[in-house]
Design a protein around this motif. Structure first.
Motif, mmCIF file in Angstrom:
data_model
loop_
_atom_site.group_PDB
_atom_site.id
_atom_site.type_symbol
_atom_site.label_atom_id
_atom_site.label_comp_id
_atom_site.label_asym_id
_atom_site.label_seq_id
_atom_site.Cartn_x
_atom_site.Cartn_y
_atom_site.Cartn_z
ATOM 1 N N ASN A 1 39.528 30.985 32.882
ATOM 2 C CA ASN A 1 39.067 29.596 32.835
ATOM 3 C C ASN A 1 37.560 29.515 32.644
ATOM 4 O O ASN A 1 37.062 28.639 31.926
ATOM 5 C CB ASN A 1 39.471 28.853 34.104
ATOM 6 C CG ASN A 1 40.968 28.609 34.182
ATOM 7 O OD1 ASN A 1 41.650 28.538 33.166
ATOM 8 N ND2 ASN A 1 41.485 28.501 35.390
ATOM 9 N N SER A 2 36.825 30.427 33.278
ATOM 10 C CA SER A 2 35.375 30.417 33.134
ATOM 11 C C SER A 2 34.967 30.642 31.681
ATOM 12 O O SER A 2 34.064 29.974 31.163
ATOM 13 C CB SER A 2 34.757 31.508 34.017
ATOM 14 O OG SER A 2 33.362 31.585 33.835
ATOM 15 N N LEU A 3 35.638 31.549 31.000
ATOM 16 C CA LEU A 3 35.319 31.825 29.596
ATOM 17 C C LEU A 3 35.689 30.639 28.715
ATOM 18 O O LEU A 3 34.904 30.220 27.853
ATOM 19 C CB LEU A 3 36.036 33.087 29.142
ATOM 20 C CG LEU A 3 35.617 34.376 29.846
ATOM 21 C CD1 LEU A 3 36.484 35.543 29.388
ATOM 22 C CD2 LEU A 3 34.154 34.686 29.587
ATOM 23 N N LEU A 4 36.891 30.101 28.919
ATOM 24 C CA LEU A 4 37.330 28.971 28.096
ATOM 25 C C LEU A 4 36.429 27.759 28.284
ATOM 26 O O LEU A 4 36.143 27.024 27.329
ATOM 27 C CB LEU A 4 38.782 28.618 28.424
ATOM 28 C CG LEU A 4 39.834 29.674 28.067
ATOM 29 C CD1 LEU A 4 41.201 29.251 28.580
ATOM 30 C CD2 LEU A 4 39.880 29.910 26.561
ATOM 31 N N GLU A 5 35.976 27.535 29.511
ATOM 32 C CA GLU A 5 35.112 26.392 29.794
ATOM 33 C C GLU A 5 33.695 26.584 29.256
ATOM 34 O O GLU A 5 32.896 25.651 29.262
ATOM 35 C CB GLU A 5 35.070 26.143 31.300
ATOM 36 C CG GLU A 5 36.392 25.622 31.863
ATOM 37 C CD GLU A 5 36.438 25.649 33.377
ATOM 38 O OE1 GLU A 5 35.436 26.102 33.984
ATOM 39 O OE2 GLU A 5 37.463 25.241 33.948
ATOM 40 N N ASP B 1 36.303 38.597 44.645
ATOM 41 C CA ASP B 1 35.418 37.563 45.171
ATOM 42 C C ASP B 1 34.385 37.095 44.157
ATOM 43 O O ASP B 1 33.474 36.338 44.505
ATOM 44 C CB ASP B 1 34.697 38.085 46.431
ATOM 45 C CG ASP B 1 35.673 38.441 47.547
ATOM 46 O OD1 ASP B 1 36.621 37.662 47.750
ATOM 47 O OD2 ASP B 1 35.492 39.487 48.184
ATOM 48 N N SER B 2 34.520 37.549 42.919
ATOM 49 C CA SER B 2 33.564 37.149 41.888
ATOM 50 C C SER B 2 33.688 35.656 41.613
ATOM 51 O O SER B 2 34.794 35.129 41.496
ATOM 52 C CB SER B 2 33.807 37.929 40.596
ATOM 53 O OG SER B 2 33.609 39.313 40.776
ATOM 54 N N SER B 3 32.551 34.980 41.511
ATOM 55 C CA SER B 3 32.567 33.557 41.190
ATOM 56 C C SER B 3 32.649 33.373 39.681
ATOM 57 O O SER B 3 32.241 34.236 38.904
ATOM 58 C CB SER B 3 31.306 32.871 41.727
ATOM 59 O OG SER B 3 30.155 33.301 41.010
ATOM 60 N N LYS B 4 33.168 32.213 39.280
ATOM 61 C CA LYS B 4 33.270 31.908 37.853
ATOM 62 C C LYS B 4 31.885 31.904 37.210
ATOM 63 O O LYS B 4 31.720 32.347 36.064
ATOM 64 C CB LYS B 4 33.959 30.557 37.659
ATOM 65 C CG LYS B 4 35.417 30.544 38.074
ATOM 66 C CD LYS B 4 35.991 29.147 38.114
ATOM 67 C CE LYS B 4 35.976 28.477 36.772
ATOM 68 N NZ LYS B 4 36.644 27.149 36.801
ATOM 69 N N LYS B 5 30.906 31.424 37.929
ATOM 70 C CA LYS B 5 29.546 31.354 37.392
ATOM 71 C C LYS B 5 28.985 32.745 37.149
ATOM 72 O O LYS B 5 28.358 33.011 36.110
ATOM 73 C CB LYS B 5 28.652 30.578 38.358
ATOM 74 C CG LYS B 5 27.251 30.338 37.843
ATOM 75 C CD LYS B 5 26.459 29.477 38.818
ATOM 76 C CE LYS B 5 25.046 29.202 38.297
ATOM 77 N NZ LYS B 5 24.269 28.359 39.244
#
Length: 268
Positions: free
Chosen positions: A127-131, A196-200
Motif C-alpha cells: 500500500n505504501s508503494l501504491l500510494e 515493525d517497519s512503518s509505511k513512511k
C-alpha cells in the motif's frame, strides 16, 4: 508469465444503490493496477426469486437503472482495456510473496500473532508503494528461482525488476540465497523490511533506490494510483484519482514530460 491479459471479475456485491460514478471509480482503480480484462458480476436473466435477488447484487442487465447508459460505460472499459494492452507494464519493484512463511504462522487455520504481523507488514509495504505512485508486483519463490538477469534487472516474463523487497522472517534456503546473492552481484537492489517497519520508512528507503517517474507536486498522493506502460519509445500512463476534491493537482512525469501536468482532473 508473459500473458497478454490480466483479468479481474469485478463489482460484484456492490448493491442496488451503487451509482454509475462509483462503478467507474472501481474500473479506474483496477485499471491503475494493470487490469485489462474486466468481467462484471453479473448479468441476471431475472430477479423475481429470492435467491436471484440476493446473489451478489447488483445486476448490470436490464433490471439496473443505469442499463440505458451501459453502452457508453462498456465502450469506456473497452478503451481502457486497449490502452492497458499496449506494450508492456513498467513495474520496477517486486515484493516477495511470503506464502511459505505464512503457512508456518497458522494454527488450526488461524493466523498466529506473528502471522498477523507479517500479513499487516506485507500489505503495508504494498500500500505504501501504491500510494506513492510506484507499481509493485508480487514474486514467489519459483518465479524468483526461474528468473534471468539482464544487466542490473531481474527478468520474469516481460517484467524487469530493479528492486526486490523481502520480509526479515523470510524462510530462505541455499538455492534462494544464492539466487539473490548472484543478482546483487550483478547490480540488483534488495531491501528487507521487518514486522515493525512503518509505511513512511519503507517508502523513504525505496525512493532512495528508485527515483519515481511520477512526482506529486500538489495534492494528496495517497489518493492517486497510476499504471505505466511502454511501447517502444512511447509511454502510457493511466492515472486514477479516488476522490474528487476542490483545488488543483499538479505533478511531474520525470524523464517523460518536460512540464508539470496541472489540474488534470478538472471537469472530469
Amino acid at each position: 508469465f508473459g500473458k497478454e491479459r490480466a483479468m479481474s471479475e469485478a463489482l460484484g456485491g456492490a448493491g442496488w444503490n451503487c451509482t454509475l460514478q462509483e462503478m467507474k471509480k472501481g474500473i479506474n482503480t483496477l485499471a491503475a493496477m494493470g487490469i485489462n480484462l474486466f468481467i462484471l458480476h453479473g448479468f441476471y436473466y431475472e430477479c423475481e426469486h429470492q435467491g436471484s435477488q440476493s446473489d451478489w447484487p447488483t445486476s448490470f442487465f436490464y433490471q439496473n437503472p443505469y442499463w440505458r447508459h451501459f453502452k457508453i460505460f462498456s465502450d469506456y472499459i473497452r478503451r481502457i482495456s486497449f490502452i492497458n494492452s499496449q506494450g508492456r507494464a513498467v513495474v520496477r519493484c517486486g515484493i516477495y510473496y511470503p506464502v511459505r512463511e505464512m503457512s508456518e504462522y497458522m494454527v488450526n487455520g488461524e493466523e498466529t500473532v506473528e502471522g498477523m504481523k507479517l500479513n499487516d507488514a506485507f500489505h503495508g509495504v504494498m500500500n505504501s508503494l501504491l500510494e506513492h505512485q510506484t507499481d509493485v508486483d508480487m514474486i514467489d519463490r519459483d518465479c524468483l528461482l526461474n528468473s534471468t538477469f539482464r544487466g542490473e534487472k531481474l527478468c520474469v516474463g516481460t517484467q524487469e525488476f530493479e528492486l526486490l523487497l523481502f520480509p526479515s522472517c523470510m524462510d530462505s534456503d541455499d538455492e534462494l540465497v544464492d539466487k539473490i546473492s548472484d543478482w546483487k552481484q550483478a547490480g540488483g537492489k534488495v531491501l528487507v523490511y521487518d514486522m515493525d517497519s512503518s509505511k513512511k520508512d519503507i517508502w523513504k528507503s525505496v525512493k532512495r533506490e528508485l527515483k519515481p517517474y511520477l512526482e506529486i507536486l500538489q495534492g494528496n498522493g495517497e489518493e492517486i494510483y497510476t499504471n505505466h506502460r511502454t511501447d517502444g519509445e512511447n509511454h502510457f500512463f493511466f492515472v486514477c484519482k479516488l476522490r474528487r476534491r476542490q483545488g488543483a493537482d499538479s505533478w511531474n512525469f520525470k524523464g517523460v514530460m518536460q512540464q508539470p501536468a496541472e489540474n488534470i482532473f478538472a471537469g472530469a
